[in-house]
Design an enzyme around this catalytic site. Structure first.
Site, PDB file in Angstrom:
ATOM      1  N   GLN A  94     -35.853  22.295  87.619  1.00 41.05           N
ATOM      2  CA  GLN A  94     -35.532  21.012  87.290  1.00 41.05           C
ATOM      3  C   GLN A  94     -35.609  19.782  88.124  1.00 41.05           C
ATOM      4  O   GLN A  94     -35.845  19.782  89.435  1.00 41.05           O
ATOM      5  CB  GLN A  94     -33.825  21.246  86.959  1.00 41.05           C
ATOM      6  CG  GLN A  94     -33.179  21.676  88.369  1.00 41.05           C
ATOM      7  CD  GLN A  94     -31.971  22.789  87.897  1.00 41.05           C
ATOM      8  OE1 GLN A  94     -31.454  22.690  86.777  1.00 41.05           O
ATOM      9  NE2 GLN A  94     -31.421  23.345  88.835  1.00 41.05           N
ATOM     10  N   ASP A 151     -23.266  23.564  92.523  1.00 43.66           N
ATOM     11  CA  ASP A 151     -22.563  22.713  93.420  1.00 43.66           C
ATOM     12  C   ASP A 151     -21.365  23.305  94.467  1.00 43.66           C
ATOM     13  O   ASP A 151     -20.686  22.690  94.988  1.00 43.66           O
ATOM     14  CB  ASP A 151     -22.013  21.344  92.536  1.00 43.66           C
ATOM     15  CG  ASP A 151     -21.130  22.121  91.448  1.00 43.66           C
ATOM     16  OD1 ASP A 151     -20.092  22.676  91.674  1.00 43.66           O
ATOM     17  OD2 ASP A 151     -21.428  21.559  90.267  1.00 43.66           O
ATOM     18  N   GLU A 176     -27.089  31.970  91.191  1.00 46.42           N
ATOM     19  CA  GLU A 176     -27.360  30.442  90.922  1.00 46.42           C
ATOM     20  C   GLU A 176     -29.054  30.449  90.894  1.00 46.42           C
ATOM     21  O   GLU A 176     -29.655  30.976  91.993  1.00 46.42           O
ATOM     22  CB  GLU A 176     -26.909  29.423  91.777  1.00 46.42           C
ATOM     23  CG  GLU A 176     -27.645  28.381  91.997  1.00 46.42           C
ATOM     24  CD  GLU A 176     -27.839  27.631  90.776  1.00 46.42           C
ATOM     25  OE1 GLU A 176     -26.523  27.099  90.288  1.00 46.42           O
ATOM     26  OE2 GLU A 176     -28.599  27.030  90.550  1.00 46.42           O
ATOM     27  N   ASP A 203     -31.904  34.276  88.380  1.00 44.80           N
ATOM     28  CA  ASP A 203     -31.550  33.746  86.965  1.00 44.80           C
ATOM     29  C   ASP A 203     -30.657  34.473  86.542  1.00 44.80           C
ATOM     30  O   ASP A 203     -30.454  35.791  86.689  1.00 44.80           O
ATOM     31  CB  ASP A 203     -33.027  34.162  85.986  1.00 44.80           C
ATOM     32  CG  ASP A 203     -32.780  33.659  84.630  1.00 44.80           C
ATOM     33  OD1 ASP A 203     -31.468  33.222  84.426  1.00 44.80           O
ATOM     34  OD2 ASP A 203     -33.651  33.998  83.809  1.00 44.80           O
ATOM     35  N   GLY A 204     -29.383  33.837  86.196  1.00 45.45           N
ATOM     36  CA  GLY A 204     -28.136  34.444  85.734  1.00 45.45           C
ATOM     37  C   GLY A 204     -28.375  35.476  84.611  1.00 45.45           C
ATOM     38  O   GLY A 204     -27.783  36.679  84.563  1.00 45.45           O
ATOM     39  N   ASP A 251     -20.670  28.474  84.690  1.00 42.40           N
ATOM     40  CA  ASP A 251     -20.595  27.239  85.225  1.00 42.40           C
ATOM     41  C   ASP A 251     -22.250  26.771  85.245  1.00 42.40           C
ATOM     42  O   ASP A 251     -22.770  26.431  86.179  1.00 42.40           O
ATOM     43  CB  ASP A 251     -20.111  27.188  86.793  1.00 42.40           C
ATOM     44  CG  ASP A 251     -20.148  25.691  86.932  1.00 42.40           C
ATOM     45  OD1 ASP A 251     -20.177  24.584  86.098  1.00 42.40           O
ATOM     46  OD2 ASP A 251     -19.803  25.593  88.305  1.00 42.40           O
ATOM     47  N   ASP A 261     -26.478  22.359  80.986  1.00 43.39           N
ATOM     48  CA  ASP A 261     -26.703  22.352  79.422  1.00 43.39           C
ATOM     49  C   ASP A 261     -27.840  22.986  79.062  1.00 43.39           C
ATOM     50  O   ASP A 261     -28.938  23.363  79.801  1.00 43.39           O
ATOM     51  CB  ASP A 261     -26.742  20.813  78.930  1.00 43.39           C
ATOM     52  CG  ASP A 261     -25.303  19.868  79.245  1.00 43.39           C
ATOM     53  OD1 ASP A 261     -24.355  20.993  79.358  1.00 43.39           O
ATOM     54  OD2 ASP A 261     -25.358  18.901  79.079  1.00 43.39           O
TER      55      ASP A 261
END
Ligand code: SAM
Length: 329
Positions: free
Chosen positions: A70, A125, A148, A179-180, A197, A200
């Site tokens: 990202q 975060d 995460e 990857d979750g 958490d 989007d």
């Protein structure tokens, strides 16, 4: 298990050198406004937030990179402190992050009779970890696993959001960089609480908003287990999408509730959370365990036993719309 470097070495690795000159910085979210003689960040998305944008005046650009997954931007705003932005969407600001971190953590933890094992999907975060550590110190939570996908988010958060990420090296935290969705497909572990958490749906979190993901969550839960996830929507923004997401969740979980977190930096000033369990007798809308007012004041800034309950109360039109298929939320 992937180890992160100690905070000091992370910090020196992530000083952007030379510092970014905003007048030469090219990013679709940043523009110059001659009226205020200032640079502004605007959160614009034709798909997610058509026809509206939340803006913050920018003091400095602290860091920008494109990781494997990202676009990551960290900026210092003039009024909201440091801000983490992924793919153009605000993830948190130092001013109001505690509202979301506290609600998404303490609603499931305080609704569960004995939340010993907790899984966090996403959460780079580390704000949710900070909140969970309060329950480790209270000897309620015994272990935290966080999965995460992008370790760059964690590293940058330790540097630029130090109050949020202060427990990224906590001894009770098992940090997995993966990857979750893949983790949940493969794991044999069971958890009492699972907190999604994530960012989007536009990006690496896309699969989290589908029925298959809810099935994976259910498989990884103990009998009395509770899941919570950010819905990426709220009642003002896209209530239709919200209703369809709740419906997907109800295919898998018989007991699903919707609550809202109020904070200025999420578009429309609020973000919805879905809470679910297979235990039909459990009342998710009120805490099962409470602290007295003094202890609440020491532990929390946003959450308390009354906020827990009031977060589930919706305005009439929204409640009616979400229940149109005859099922309560
Ligand atoms: N509070 C934020 C919000 O709702 O805007 C979410 C914050 S947290 C920074 C979101 C994290 O989810 C990011 O660090 C991102 O890398 C992570 N993430 C996205 N897709 C993921 C995936 N497939 N597996 C694990 N983590 C993922």
């Amino acid at each position: 298990m992937h180890d992160l470097k100690p905070r000091s070495s992370v910090a020196s690795t992530f000083d952007q050198d030379p510092p970014i000159d905003i007048s030469k910085f090219n990013h679709e979210t940043i523009s110059y406004d001659s009226k205020s003689s200032a640079y502004w960040f605007y959160e614009k998305s034709a798909d997610a937030f058509p026809g509206q944008a939340f803006g913050l005046q920018v003091d400095r650009i602290l860091y920008h990179t494109k990781s494997q997954y990202q676009d990551i931007l960290v900026l210092k705003s003039t009024t909201f402190g440091n801000v983490l932005v992924l793919n153009g969407i605000i993830q948190c600001t130092e001013k109001d992050e505690f509202a979301y971190q506290e609600l998404i953590t303490h609603v499931p933890i305080m609704s569960h009779p004995s939340p010993k094992k907790v899984l966090v999907i996403g959460g780079g975060d580390c704000g949710v970890i900070r909140e969970l550590v309060k329950h480790v110190e209270d000897q309620t939570v015994e272990s935290i696993t966080m999965v995460e996908i992008d370790d760059m988010v964690i590293k940058l958060s330790t540097k630029y959001l130090p109050q949020m990420a202060k427990y990224h090296n906590h001894p009770k935290l098992n940090l997995i960089i993966e990857d979750g969705f893949k983790f949940l497909r493969e794991t044999k572990l069971k958890f009492d609480v699972i907190i999604t958490d994530s960012s989007d749906p536009e990006g690496p979190a896309e699969e989290f908003f589908q029925v298959n993901y809810f099935k994976l969550l259910r498989n990884a839960l103990n009998d009395k287990g509770i899941v919570i996830m950010q819905s990426s929507e709220n009642i003002w923004l896209n209530i239709r999408y919200l209703r369809s997401l709740i419906k997907k969740c109800k295919y898998v979980f018989p007991n699903v509730k919707f609550c809202q977190c109020y904070m200025p930096s999420y578009t429309s000033g609020q973000l919805g959370l879905l809470v679910a369990t297979i235990d039909e007798s459990l009342n998710l809308t009120a805490p099962l365990r409470t602290f007295d007012r003094r202890k609440e004041g020491q532990l929390f800034k946003y959450y308390n036993q009354f906020v827990h309950q009031s977060s589930f109360i919706l305005p009439t039109w929204a409640q009616d719309y979400l229940e149109q298929d005859g099922e309560s939320v």
